[in-house]
Write a protein that holds these residues in place. Sequence first.
Motif, short mmCIF file in Angstrom:
data_model
loop_
_atom_site.label_atom_id
_atom_site.label_comp_id
_atom_site.label_asym_id
_atom_site.label_seq_id
_atom_site.Cartn_x
_atom_site.Cartn_y
_atom_site.Cartn_z
N ALA A 1 2.32 1.69 -3.49
CA ALA A 1 1.30 2.17 -4.43
C ALA A 1 1.02 3.65 -4.21
CB ALA A 1 0.02 1.35 -4.29
N LEU A 2 0.94 4.06 -2.96
CA LEU A 2 0.69 5.47 -2.64
C LEU A 2 1.82 6.36 -3.14
CD1 LEU A 2 -0.91 7.71 -1.20
CD2 LEU A 2 0.33 7.09 0.89
N TRP A 3 3.06 5.98 -2.83
CA TRP A 3 4.20 6.79 -3.25
C TRP A 3 4.32 6.82 -4.77
CZ3 TRP A 3 5.60 10.23 -0.09
CH2 TRP A 3 5.69 10.00 1.28
N LYS A 4 3.98 5.72 -5.44
CA LYS A 4 4.02 5.70 -6.91
C LYS A 4 3.01 6.69 -7.48
CE LYS A 4 4.91 0.88 -7.58
NZ LYS A 4 4.55 -0.31 -8.34
N ARG A 5 1.83 6.74 -6.87
CA ARG A 5 0.81 7.69 -7.34
C ARG A 5 1.29 9.13 -7.16
NH1 ARG A 5 -3.11 4.24 -4.77
NH2 ARG A 5 -3.34 5.79 -3.14
N ILE A 6 1.94 9.40 -6.04
CA ILE A 6 2.45 10.75 -5.79
C ILE A 6 3.54 11.08 -6.81
CG2 ILE A 6 3.73 12.20 -4.16
CD1 ILE A 6 2.18 10.67 -1.91
N ARG B 1 0.84 -1.21 0.00
CA ARG B 1 0.00 0.00 0.00
C ARG B 1 0.86 1.24 0.00
NH1 ARG B 1 -3.53 -0.19 4.87
NH2 ARG B 1 -3.54 2.03 4.45
N ALA C 1 3.92 9.90 -9.74
CA ALA C 1 3.31 10.01 -11.06
C ALA C 1 2.63 11.36 -11.29
CB ALA C 1 2.31 8.88 -11.28
N LEU C 2 2.33 12.09 -10.22
CA LEU C 2 1.72 13.41 -10.38
C LEU C 2 2.57 14.31 -11.27
CD1 LEU C 2 0.42 14.12 -6.77
CD2 LEU C 2 -0.94 13.54 -8.78
#
Length: 124
Positions: free
Chosen positions: A14-19, A11, A21-22
């Motif tokens: 996944a969270l850090w990857k989303r950040i 989790r 990707a911003l």
Amino acid sequence: MSRTTLADRERASALWKRILALDPTNEAIGGPAAAALQSLYEETNNTRGLIEVLRARVGWENDANTRLELLLRISGLEERDGDLSAAAGTLEEALELAPEHADALVRLEKIHETTGAHAKRVEV
């Protein structure tokens, strides 16, 4: 938000990857995410993920010596991962920054010897 407060590494990743990707080209946005992901990937031996994060850092880095260190580290990871073509390309990128870097030259020559790229070996 600290990655250590997230018990579930998947989790957290996944969270850090989303950040990241911003805006992966913006160190102010992606830097903290990249640092957290780098730490997670090192802890879990996720070589592919670590290479991606280090590549992002190369893009942000202005200091040629730090960029060189990152590229040498990436090439070592690529070699260990068995991707000799990528490792050779990364070493060539490093040699653009430091054309006389002995370790990079030796490693690139060994890769060309291993892969049978004799024409490339002559260039080194």
